[in-house]
Write a protein that holds these residues in place. Structure first.
Motif, short mmCIF file in Angstrom:
data_model
loop_
_atom_site.label_atom_id
_atom_site.label_comp_id
_atom_site.label_asym_id
_atom_site.label_seq_id
_atom_site.Cartn_x
_atom_site.Cartn_y
_atom_site.Cartn_z
N ASP A 301 0.67 -1.22 0.18
CA ASP A 301 0.02 0.09 0.29
C ASP A 301 0.81 1.16 -0.12
O ASP A 301 0.54 2.31 -0.82
CB ASP A 301 -0.91 0.05 1.24
CG ASP A 301 -2.09 -1.07 1.10
OD1 ASP A 301 -2.08 -1.53 0.03
OD2 ASP A 301 -2.85 -1.12 2.15
N THR A 302 1.91 1.19 1.03
CA THR A 302 2.91 2.52 0.82
C THR A 302 3.48 2.55 -0.48
O THR A 302 3.71 3.82 -0.79
CB THR A 302 3.67 2.09 2.13
OG1 THR A 302 3.11 2.02 3.18
CG2 THR A 302 4.79 3.36 2.30
N ASN A 305 0.68 3.77 -3.14
CA ASN A 305 0.05 5.07 -2.87
C ASN A 305 0.72 6.14 -2.47
O ASN A 305 0.54 7.34 -2.73
CB ASN A 305 -0.77 4.93 -1.65
CG ASN A 305 -1.89 3.78 -1.82
OD1 ASN A 305 -2.49 3.74 -3.02
ND2 ASN A 305 -2.63 2.90 -1.12
N GLU A 306 1.92 5.84 -1.67
CA GLU A 306 3.02 7.05 -1.26
C GLU A 306 3.91 7.31 -2.43
O GLU A 306 4.85 8.37 -2.50
CB GLU A 306 3.49 6.81 0.11
CG GLU A 306 2.42 7.02 0.86
CD GLU A 306 3.01 6.72 2.54
OE1 GLU A 306 4.09 7.17 2.74
OE2 GLU A 306 1.90 6.48 3.42
N GLN A 308 4.24 6.08 -5.57
CA GLN A 308 3.69 6.03 -6.80
C GLN A 308 4.47 4.93 -7.80
O GLN A 308 4.95 4.96 -9.06
CB GLN A 308 3.90 7.34 -7.74
CG GLN A 308 2.71 8.36 -7.24
CD GLN A 308 3.00 8.82 -6.06
OE1 GLN A 308 4.23 9.37 -5.65
NE2 GLN A 308 1.84 8.88 -5.25
#
Ligand code: CA
Length: 369
Positions: A301-302, A305-306, A308
């Motif tokens: 997820d990181t 989402n963070e 890219q």
């Protein structure tokens, strides 16, 4: 009088000789010699050498979990001190060190020993082979562990599965992989059987140590690298050196980690401590998979989402090419010795059967969840 004096002296000598490890006061030793002997004389201290830096996420923390579990479950009667790679012996000398009795336990991965024991590769990671749950089923209930013991017996070692990574990621790429032609000339860090398969598919495998991956990828010395999964890859910062993150890790459907125990040291343990070592290994084996699964999901997820990161699935035609060569590489390994053939046939038969079960259980369920 003389006889009484002699007896008293004999008692003192016996107490002192039998209780060298006792830290209690002399008075306590004399008053309760048997209590002291039971609580302190029988402490056994083992060393565990590992192929990872101490507390390396998943692998090193898994080794520490195993050591702590033995120490705690035995109430301190068997204590295990963990050494990171290079502290006592280098990573690739774990097998020899435990075989020689320099340390009583090693924690590593069986495919590291393919140079001296090609059959060990079946117990590490098999491209397009069984996943963690299937591997545990084979080892504990399908005859796999007995075959592993047979392979390690000549070296005076007792193997135990102690940790599973679960399905790894395909790797980090600075080059898009859309067709099977894109594999030709691809320079990728991928060790072991996966590397051999890439080579047959037209790529150029490299076997760089973990510490060199980031720079090699960033400077373009390699086009791609596999490492482990999001948990480790995020910590390594690989997203800063590559754009595309491919899945699945066809080359490592799980990495099964191992403990190898010096057989003589194990045989010398009382029966209850033998059970504690074996059950602590089972607990550590299961715990590592849970640790990887929980942290991989968070880390992915990181990354997406963070940071890219572009998540990509390997195209089917590319996976099919790898799979065809994987079958060749595996069957060739199976022809290397009688033992290799025996393990290969057991592994393959079990994998074929469990795949049928997975289709009507995990896979069918996942589709509708
Ligand atoms: Ca890997």
């Amino acid at each position: 009088m003389e006889r009484r004096k002699l007896l008293k002296t004999a008692t003192l000598i016996t107490a002192a000789a039998g209780l060298t490890a006792c830290k209690n006061s002399t008075q306590q030793v004399l008053n309760e010699p048997s209590k002291c002997a039971e609580s302190e004389q029988d402490v056994i201290e083992w060393k565990m050498v590992t192929a990872w830096p101490k507390n390396f996420p998943g692998l090193g923390t898994g080794a520490q979990f195993f050591a702590d579990a033995i120490t705690q479950m035995s109430g301190g009667r068997l204590t295990v001190k963990v050494f990171g790679s290079g502290e006592l012996v280098p990573a690739f000398e774990v097998f020899d060190a435990v075989s020689a009795g320099t340390a009583q336990i090693g924690h590593s991965a069986a495919y590291y020993w393919k140079g001296k024991l090609p059959e060990a590769q079946y117990f590490g990671a098999v491209p397009f082979g069984m996943n963690a749950n299937e591997m545990n089923a084979w080892l504990y209930h399908g005859g796999g562990l007995e075959l592993w013991e047979k392979a390690y017996r000549p070296f005076g070692l007792k193997p135990l599965p102690v940790g599973q990574s679960g399905v790894q990621m395909g790797g980090w790429f600075n080059k898009e992989i859309n067709h099977k032609e894109d594999i030709k000339g691809l320079v990728m860090r991928i060790p072991g059987m996966g590397g051999e398969i890439l080579s047959r598919a037209g790529g150029t495998p490299q076997a760089l140590p973990g510490a060199e991956l980031f720079t090699a990828l960033q400077t373009g010395t390699i086009d791609a690298t596999e490492w482990v999964g999001p948990y480790n890859d995020l910590a390594f910062g690989l997203y800063q050196a590559a754009q595309f993150y491919y899945y699945p890790g066809w080359h490592e459907p799980t990495a099964c980690l191992e403990a190898m125990i010096n057989q003589k040291a194990f045989d010398a343990l009382p029966e209850d401590l033998k059970s504690i070592v074996e059950l602590a290994a089972m607990a550590a084996n299961q715990n590592m998979l849970a640790e990887f699964n929980a942290n991989n999901q968070r880390a992915l997820d990181t990354l997406v989402n963070e940071h890219q990161v572009e998540l990509r699935e390997y195209p089917d035609e590319v996976l099919q090419v790898f799979k065809t060569y994987a079958e060749d590489v595996l069957s060739e390994l199976g022809e290397q010795s009688e033992l290799s053939k025996e393990i290969y046939l057991s592994y393959k038969k079990f994998a074929d059967q469990t795949k049928n079960w997975l289709k009507v259980s995990e896979l069918a369920y996942l589709k509708v969840r």
